[in-house]
Scaffold this active site. Structure first.
Site, short mmCIF file in Angstrom:
data_model
loop_
_atom_site.label_atom_id
_atom_site.label_comp_id
_atom_site.label_asym_id
_atom_site.label_seq_id
_atom_site.Cartn_x
_atom_site.Cartn_y
_atom_site.Cartn_z
N CYS A 1 49.89 37.42 34.50
CA CYS A 1 50.90 37.34 35.59
C CYS A 1 52.27 37.74 34.94
CB CYS A 1 50.81 36.35 36.31
SG CYS A 1 49.52 35.76 37.12
N THR B 1 40.16 37.54 58.84
CA THR B 1 38.82 37.71 58.67
C THR B 1 38.34 37.31 57.36
OG1 THR B 1 38.88 39.20 60.60
CG2 THR B 1 36.87 39.17 59.20
N ASN C 1 47.19 28.15 30.93
CA ASN C 1 46.43 29.13 30.89
C ASN C 1 46.93 30.14 29.62
OD1 ASN C 1 49.20 29.07 32.71
ND2 ASN C 1 48.76 31.57 32.40
N ALA D 1 43.62 32.14 43.21
CA ALA D 1 44.31 30.94 42.92
C ALA D 1 45.51 30.85 43.35
CB ALA D 1 44.17 30.75 41.31
#
Length: 382
Positions: free
Chosen positions: A322, A237, A149, A69
């Protein structure tokens, strides 16, 4: 130890772990390669995109795979800002957003963009009128989180999206959907969202995988230069095993959403009722997100209560994962009008679909014991 920090991350479904291991073992080709190994990996990638799109009610071509996210939010905000800066350089967001949105906007502001951080009311909400009133002629993007959050406050996405697009159809609308998906119903089309971010590890999927819905017709400037993967929006990738695992987690979360929410609402309401009986605690969340209860112990550092609960066999969190290691008071609680003492003593409890009634009983007992222990220590000091 009982784990009540599902808003930070979740234990992967066993089916997801098995799937990831199998794909890593058997399908290790680069999906961009033209030989059979590459074609097999590319088929898995396409199927994963289809599964995610079906769960979200969008088209597969509108799904861009990312590392999570934080990357999705940065791609949505910075990608839109750079792509559409000829239209204007003004962005509207909310003062209580996740750091990956708040700091991305702050970085753009340092680069010459203007950002309006909307204030919230005492409950942490913004209104559609507030959002529309903040839009100017040079506004290019509005970014708002579905579920906070930290506190679990739910924003009125339908009202905001419909009002915004009715008055300002050229302004892009980005939704950070990380804490809402799998817990509450999501209607990307009904919300008229142009961009929508998700992260797998909040849904019992793997860390390091996420997606960004990009509505057909919306252009973004890529953050990473290189190959043409992900329609040229995300070079590198693709991590096929994790993306296959994410698609499975998203499908399972979608199928189980209603039942999961029903159970978590029962647990949330029990814990909320308990918090309201403890005079030392101040409730900061309401009966909105099914999986989050947030409260403060004013005058007590959050870390002290957290570690006391941990000693009693319960793992919770302070602020968002965080920001939890930062010493300053919660930016979110301060924005809601809490005092510095309240904003420094915040605790978040978050539930998952694996919890049982016994887990909730143990949580409530530990909470009572922790507060009683700290209260007695405070009296002893004085």
């Amino acid at each position: 130890m009982r784990y009540f920090d599902y808003a930070a991350t979740t234990p992967p479904f066993e089916e997801v772990i098995t799937t990831i291991a199998e794909v890593m073992r058997r399908h290790y080709g680069n999906p961009s390669s033209m030989h059979r190994y590459g074609e097999d990996a590319d088929k898995l990638l396409k199927r994963s995109r289809e599964v995610c799109a079906m769960a979200l009610g969008v088209r597969p071509a509108e799904i861009v795979f990312t590392s999570g996210a934080t990357e999705s939010n940065n791609l949505a905000i910075k990608g839109a800002a750079i792509q559409y800066q000829a239209r204007g350089k003004h962005i509207v967001t909310v003062s209580t957003e996740h750091p990956s949105v708040y700091e991305a906007c702050k970085q753009l502001r340092d680069q010459g963009f203007e950002v309006t951080y909307l204030p919230v009311d005492a409950e942490g909400h913004v209104s559609a009128k507030q959002v529309c009133d903040a839009v100017r002629k040079d506004t290019i993007l509005v970014s708002i989180m579905h579920v906070n959050n930290e506190t679990g406050r739910v924003q009125p996405m339908q009202d905001i999206g419909v009002a915004l697009k009715k008055q300002f159809p050229r302004v892009l609308f980005h939704v950070d959907g990380v804490q809402g998906y799998g817990k509450l119903p999501v209607d990307i089309r009904g919300w008229q969202a142009d961009l929508y971010s998700l992260s797998a590890h909040k849904l019992r999927g793997p860390k390091g995988a996420g997606l960004l819905f990009v509505r057909e017709g919306v252009k973004l400037s890529p953050l990473l230069s290189g190959g043409s993967q992900e329609q040229g929006l995300r070079a590198g990738t693709e991590n096929v095993p994790l993306l296959v695992g994410m698609s499975k987690a998203i499908r399972l979360a979608d199928e189980r959403q209603a039942e999961t929410a029903r159970r978590m609402i029962e647990w949330r309401d029990r814990v909320v009722a308990e918090v309201e009986t403890i005079p030392q605690l101040r409730l900061n969340s309401g009966n909105e997100a099914p999986h989050i209860v947030h409260f403060s112990y004013p005058g007590m550092k959050a870390e002290v209560l957290l570690h006391t609960l941990e000693q009693l066999g319960v793992a919770v969190s302070t602020k968002s994962a965080c920001s939890s290691k930062l010493a300053e008071p919660s930016r979110v609680l301060l924005a809601m009008g809490c005092s510095e003492l309240e904003a420094s003593g915040g605790i978040r409890i978050s539930f998952g679909d694996e919890h049982t009634e016994q887990d909730i009983d143990e949580l409530i007992l530990a909470l009572r014991q922790a507060v009683a222990k700290l209260e007695s220590l405070e009296r002893w000091k004085h």
